[in-house]
Scaffold this motif. Structure first.
Motif, PDB file in Angstrom:
ATOM      1  N   THR A 216      -5.534 -69.644 -37.977  1.00 46.83           N
ATOM      2  CA  THR A 216      -4.074 -68.182 -37.271  1.00 46.83           C
ATOM      3  C   THR A 216      -2.624 -68.566 -37.325  1.00 46.83           C
TER       4      THR A 216
ATOM      5  N   SER B 149     -12.052 -68.160 -37.151  1.00 44.29           N
ATOM      6  CA  SER B 149     -10.534 -67.610 -37.773  1.00 44.29           C
ATOM      7  C   SER B 149     -10.355 -65.990 -37.532  1.00 44.29           C
TER       8      SER B 149
ATOM      9  N   ALA C  97      -7.556 -62.343 -41.314  1.00 44.27           N
ATOM     10  CA  ALA C  97      -7.289 -63.131 -40.462  1.00 44.27           C
ATOM     11  C   ALA C  97      -7.732 -64.601 -41.860  1.00 44.27           C
TER      12      ALA C  97
ATOM     13  N   THR D  65      -0.552 -63.399 -37.956  1.00 47.06           N
ATOM     14  CA  THR D  65       0.052 -62.433 -37.107  1.00 47.06           C
ATOM     15  C   THR D  65       0.530 -61.847 -36.751  1.00 47.06           C
TER      16      THR D  65
ATOM     17  N   GLY E 277      -9.951 -65.879 -33.654  1.00 45.10           N
ATOM     18  CA  GLY E 277      -8.692 -66.536 -33.169  1.00 45.10           C
ATOM     19  C   GLY E 277      -7.494 -65.344 -33.663  1.00 45.10           C
ATOM     20  N   LEU E 278      -7.590 -64.314 -34.665  1.00 38.56           N
ATOM     21  CA  LEU E 278      -6.436 -63.308 -34.880  1.00 38.56           C
ATOM     22  C   LEU E 278      -6.821 -62.269 -33.687  1.00 38.56           C
TER      23      LEU E 278
ATOM     24  N   GLU F 206      -2.687 -71.997 -31.994  1.00 41.19           N
ATOM     25  CA  GLU F 206      -1.938 -70.814 -33.611  1.00 41.19           C
ATOM     26  C   GLU F 206      -1.575 -72.000 -34.566  1.00 41.19           C
TER      27      GLU F 206
END
Length: 354
Positions: free
Chosen positions: A69, A96, A65, A74, A99-100, A130
């Motif tokens: 992001t 972080s 991560a 991803t 967010g992933l 993102e």
């Protein structure tokens, strides 16, 4: 009382000390049998240790991560999801990692369990930011909101003081902007003021004694309240600037929010007197913007964007990009004033009213 609309986001919150012991129970409630555990490289060992609570429900660990992001991370994580046939994600860490997990859930609608170890607050929101090609883009969707958050105060005891301060100030920023959001309402304003106050009283105590469990609990509670605020109403100038700066210069997320917040508050001060009163009351200062600056700087936070890695010629470029696609803001965006705001944050000066 004015008319208002209040939307409550669904989500299950487990709060306390030792609550990580309920991780397997919560996975079972979601029907998860093959969870993918997410972490940053720095927290991989801690995540692996925490994941032991899941037993045989762990399909694998993805410890890559990354801040802001980036979509390429991803994409790689999505390949792991498919290869392992994961049926849920467990995000362990700060913004972080959260967010992933959100980015994966947005693409797959897999259920999420988040185990925060910082005061980011993003775990309580249906919002995903993102980064791609130097721009950070946000979206909101019900699939992004985590199903379960496990707040365990014990997991925050080792969070370094410097990260505690900037992570906490990042959370405060969510609540500050909720107070003057276009969708502001009395329920969220009540939560926002309580969240700011909890962090403002907890962070100095944590600096003095990082093992102060009561202060750690207060800070984590405040961060949750601030996160609920972020997820319930729209944000304004501060978050727009931070998304712009983060996308353009890859500045560290929480320290950047900490440095920008007092300047954004000063910019909006005259247009939002009630919000300023609430902020001042929550932090115990007569001046909302100056009080936020004094709180953060007094706790040792870096208040200069230059020191965080922003180039000097980035001030003008960031102002232009922020003006190109502005968020709603209680005070209209003015190019000269915005440039002056960013210049002050770049130098780390105390906020001026522009």
């Amino acid at each position: 009382m004015d008319n208002f609309v209040y939307n409550a986001n669904p989500g299950r919150v487990i709060f306390g000390s030792g609550t990580i012991s309920r991780l397997a129970e919560e996975a079972d409630r979601l029907g998860a049998r093959r969870t993918l555990v997410l972490a940053t490289p720095e927290q991989a060992a801690q995540a692996d240790d925490i994941a032991r609570h899941l037993g045989s429900r762990v399909a694998g660990l993805y410890p890559k991560a990354t801040m802001h992001t980036p979509v390429e991370i991803t994409a790689e994580a999505m390949q792991v999801v498919e290869r392992l046939q994961a049926d849920a994600v467990v995000s362990i860490g700060g913004g972080s990692t959260t967010g992933l997990g959100k980015a994966i859930a947005f693409r797959t609608d897999l259920p999420q369990i988040v185990v925060p170890t910082t005061y980011a607050g993003s775990e309580a929101t249906p919002i995903l930011g993102e980064t791609e090609n130097g721009r950070k883009v946000t979206k909101s969707d019900p699939r992004i909101l985590p199903e379960v958050i496990i707040y365990d105060v014990d997991l925050t005891l080792t969070l370094p003081v410097s990260l505690s301060v900037t992570s906490g100030m990042n959370a405060v920023a969510h609540a500050v902007e909720a107070l003057y959001a276009r969708e502001a309402n009395p329920i969220i304003s009540m939560m926002a003021e309580a969240g700011i106050a909890a962090l403002a009283r907890a962070l100095p105590l944590i600096r003095n004694d990082p093992q102060d469990r009561s202060a750690r609990a207060d800070a984590l509670y405040g961060a949750w309240l601030c996160g609920v605020c972020l997820g319930s109403v729209g944000m304004a100038l501060h978050h727009k600037l931070c998304h712009t700066l983060g996308g353009m210069f890859n500045l560290p997320h929480a320290p950047m929010h900490t440095a920008v917040l007092p300047h954004a508050v000063a910019y909006n001060s005259a247009a939002t007197p009630d919000a300023m009163k609430r902020i001042s009351r929550a932090i115990g200062s007569e001046d909302a913007a100056g009080g936020l600056y004094d709180l953060a700087s007094g706790l040792g936070a870096t208040m200069s964007l230059q020191s965080l890695g922003m180039p000097e010629d980035g001030v003008e470029a960031a102002a232009e990009q922020a003006m190109a696609n502005p968020y709603w803001n209680p005070r209209p965006l003015e190019k000269d004033a915005l440039t002056s705001l960013l210049a002050g944050a770049y130098r780390g000066e105390a906020p001026a009213f522009r």
